[in-house]
Design a protein around this motif. Structure first.
Motif, short mmCIF file in Angstrom:
data_model
loop_
_atom_site.label_atom_id
_atom_site.label_comp_id
_atom_site.label_asym_id
_atom_site.label_seq_id
_atom_site.Cartn_x
_atom_site.Cartn_y
_atom_site.Cartn_z
N VAL A 13 -11.90 -45.55 30.54
CA VAL A 13 -10.69 -46.35 30.56
C VAL A 13 -10.75 -47.31 31.75
O VAL A 13 -11.08 -46.92 32.86
CB VAL A 13 -9.41 -45.48 30.55
N LEU A 14 -10.47 -48.59 31.44
CA LEU A 14 -10.50 -49.62 32.49
C LEU A 14 -9.05 -50.00 32.80
O LEU A 14 -8.27 -50.28 31.89
CB LEU A 14 -11.24 -50.87 31.98
N THR A 15 -8.69 -49.96 34.09
CA THR A 15 -7.31 -50.31 34.46
C THR A 15 -7.33 -51.44 35.48
O THR A 15 -8.32 -51.64 36.17
CB THR A 15 -6.58 -49.10 35.09
N SER A 16 -6.22 -52.17 35.53
CA SER A 16 -6.13 -53.23 36.55
C SER A 16 -4.74 -53.22 37.16
O SER A 16 -3.88 -52.45 36.74
CB SER A 16 -6.45 -54.59 35.95
N HIS A 17 -4.50 -54.10 38.14
CA HIS A 17 -3.25 -54.01 38.91
C HIS A 17 -2.02 -54.58 38.19
O HIS A 17 -2.14 -55.25 37.16
CB HIS A 17 -3.42 -54.71 40.26
N TRP A 18 -0.85 -54.26 38.74
CA TRP A 18 0.44 -54.75 38.26
C TRP A 18 0.43 -56.29 38.25
O TRP A 18 -0.18 -56.91 39.13
CB TRP A 18 1.53 -54.22 39.20
N ASN A 19 1.09 -56.89 37.27
CA ASN A 19 1.05 -58.34 37.10
C ASN A 19 -0.39 -58.84 37.10
O ASN A 19 -0.79 -59.64 37.95
CB ASN A 19 1.83 -59.08 38.21
N PRO A 20 -1.18 -58.38 36.15
CA PRO A 20 -2.61 -58.72 36.18
C PRO A 20 -2.84 -60.23 36.15
O PRO A 20 -2.22 -60.94 35.36
CB PRO A 20 -3.16 -58.04 34.93
N LEU A 74 -2.61 -66.00 30.01
CA LEU A 74 -3.65 -64.96 30.07
C LEU A 74 -3.68 -64.10 28.82
O LEU A 74 -4.68 -63.48 28.50
CB LEU A 74 -3.45 -64.10 31.32
N GLN A 75 -2.57 -64.12 28.09
CA GLN A 75 -2.59 -63.37 26.83
C GLN A 75 -3.49 -64.07 25.81
O GLN A 75 -3.80 -63.52 24.77
CB GLN A 75 -1.16 -63.22 26.28
N ALA A 76 -3.89 -65.32 26.15
CA ALA A 76 -4.80 -66.04 25.25
C ALA A 76 -6.26 -65.69 25.54
O ALA A 76 -7.16 -66.19 24.87
CB ALA A 76 -4.59 -67.54 25.40
N CYS A 77 -6.51 -64.81 26.54
CA CYS A 77 -7.89 -64.42 26.83
C CYS A 77 -8.53 -63.81 25.58
O CYS A 77 -7.87 -63.11 24.82
CB CYS A 77 -7.92 -63.36 27.95
N LEU A 78 -9.82 -64.06 25.42
CA LEU A 78 -10.50 -63.55 24.23
C LEU A 78 -10.47 -62.03 24.19
O LEU A 78 -10.86 -61.38 25.15
CB LEU A 78 -11.96 -64.01 24.21
N GLY A 79 -9.96 -61.51 23.12
CA GLY A 79 -9.94 -60.06 22.94
C GLY A 79 -8.71 -59.41 23.52
O GLY A 79 -8.57 -58.19 23.46
#
Ligand code: 5GP
Ligand code: MN
Length: 348
Positions: free
Chosen positions: A32-39, A73-78
């Motif tokens: 599982v890959l996670t990233s920070h708040w307000n990525p 950023l929601q337009a990022c591929l995938g």
């Protein structure tokens, strides 16, 4: 830093890449890959880019973001793939994904509190193997693998180096996402951590199908009119300190409401303050609610806003780009900034 120390750091850096790759190859695992708040672009790009790569290598991969990224950023591929989960939207499912994973990556953040209150306990209590891939100062050293280098332009640059050493194929989606992170975190290749290596990697990602002008258009030229008007309001509030070294830009809650603010709209405003001749430190102050004030700092040269933000604003980040928060009113926050920022100028 001496040349010897630099070499030692670089040996450790490549050794850590080998250790992580060896560990991942040992047994097939659920990752599982996670990233920070307000990525931001680097958080999204590193998570999605790495996910596409690992998936291509036959791993079972999920991505969990704490909350929704901004619309560009929601337009990022995938981004909308079924392996991407948002904890604030589908909490139970995201928690099940994290709890059943064997390996958890913390991408683009150094400590669990950066994922926000609701998700941080899950990260802290995670019972599998934990790996940090990050370029912020002060990584949590209790992780099993700490792949951390503050001189790197972006987490995406570090993910690229992991992938390159692994020798696998970088497809279009992976390249597009990693290049998105490089472009955002380097301010389109202009910030000081943009190195020869950053540019080489950008070249490799373009070869693999990333298209800079398409990414740039998605990130910076896809604004609704209201966002530009919000920027106009912020810039009309610009104040320069009497000594000329600090720029202060702020937006009140009423301004945000007037221009239909959504998360991500104010990304980059703080950099504008550094555009004023003579300014060495810029702050952007955003009132998200009563007593809920978010601060962003940017600086030039030796002006260390990471240290400043840690000691005065419960924050952190990098030497020249950091953030924090305040529970004071906007006026009191501005006054507090005015009476404290001088300490960052000591080594300037
Ligand atoms: P931004 O100003 O764009 O929100 O953040 C600039 C940098 O500072 C980013 O690298 C981000 O991770 C870090 N940062 C922003 N806010 C905080 C905070 O409240 N705490 C910590 N530790 N880092 C922050
Ligand atoms: Mn980053």
């Amino acid at each position: 830093m001496s040349a010897n120390l630099r070499n030692l750091r670089s040996v450790e850096y490549y050794r850590m890449i080998d250790k992580i790759l060896r560990f991942l190859r040992e047994t097939p695992r659920r990752i599982v890959l996670t990233s920070h708040w307000n990525p931001d672009g680097d958080a999204i790009g590193s998570a999605l880019g790495f996910a596409h790569y690992l998936h291509g290598q036959g791993y079972h991969v999920d991505v969990v973001f704490p909350n929704l990224p901004s619309i560009p950023l929601q337009a990022c591929l995938g981004y909308s793939s079924d392996f991407v989960h948002v904890h604030s939207l589908s909490t139970e499912h995201s928690e099940a994904v994290i709890e059943t994973a064997d390996v958890l990556f913390s991408l683009d953040y150094n400590v669990s509190s950066r994922v926000g209150e609701k998700m941080s306990l899950l990260i802290e209590n995670f019972s599998g193997h934990k790996i940090i891939v990050d370029h912020h100062e002060g990584p949590d050293l209790t992780y099993d693998f700490v792949f951390s280098m503050t001189s790197k332009s972006s987490t995406c640059e570090m993910v690229y180096e992991l992938i390159e050493k692994d020798g696998g194929n970088i497809d279009h989606a992976c390249a597009d996402n990693l290049l998105t992170g490089l472009i955002t975190d380097t301010g389109s290749f202009r910030f000081p951590k943009t190195s020869n290596r950053t540019m080489q990697i950008a070249g490799k990602l373009i070869e693999a199908g990333g298209v800079p002008h398409v990414i740039h258009d998605r990130l910076f030229d896809s604004n609704p009119k209201s966002r530009l008007l919000l920027w106009g309001r912020a810039l009309s509030n610009l104040e320069i300190s009497k000594d000329g070294f600090a720029a202060i830009i702020f937006l009140r809650k009423a301004d945000l409401n007037e221009f239909n603010y959504v998360s991500g709209d104010t990304e980059g405003i703080v950099n504008q303050g550094l555009g004023v001749v003579g300014v060495l430190i810029s702050v952007f102050i955003r009132e998200d609610g009563p007593g809920k004030v978010k601060l962003s700092f940017r600086s030039k040269g030796n002006v260390d806003v990471n240290k400043y933000s840690r000691s005065h604003w419960s924050g952190g980040g990098h030497k020249n780009a950091s953030g924090g928060s305040s529970d004071l009113s906007v006026e009191d926050t501005i006054n507090r900034f005015k009476s404290t920022f001088n300490e960052t100028l000591i080594n300037a």
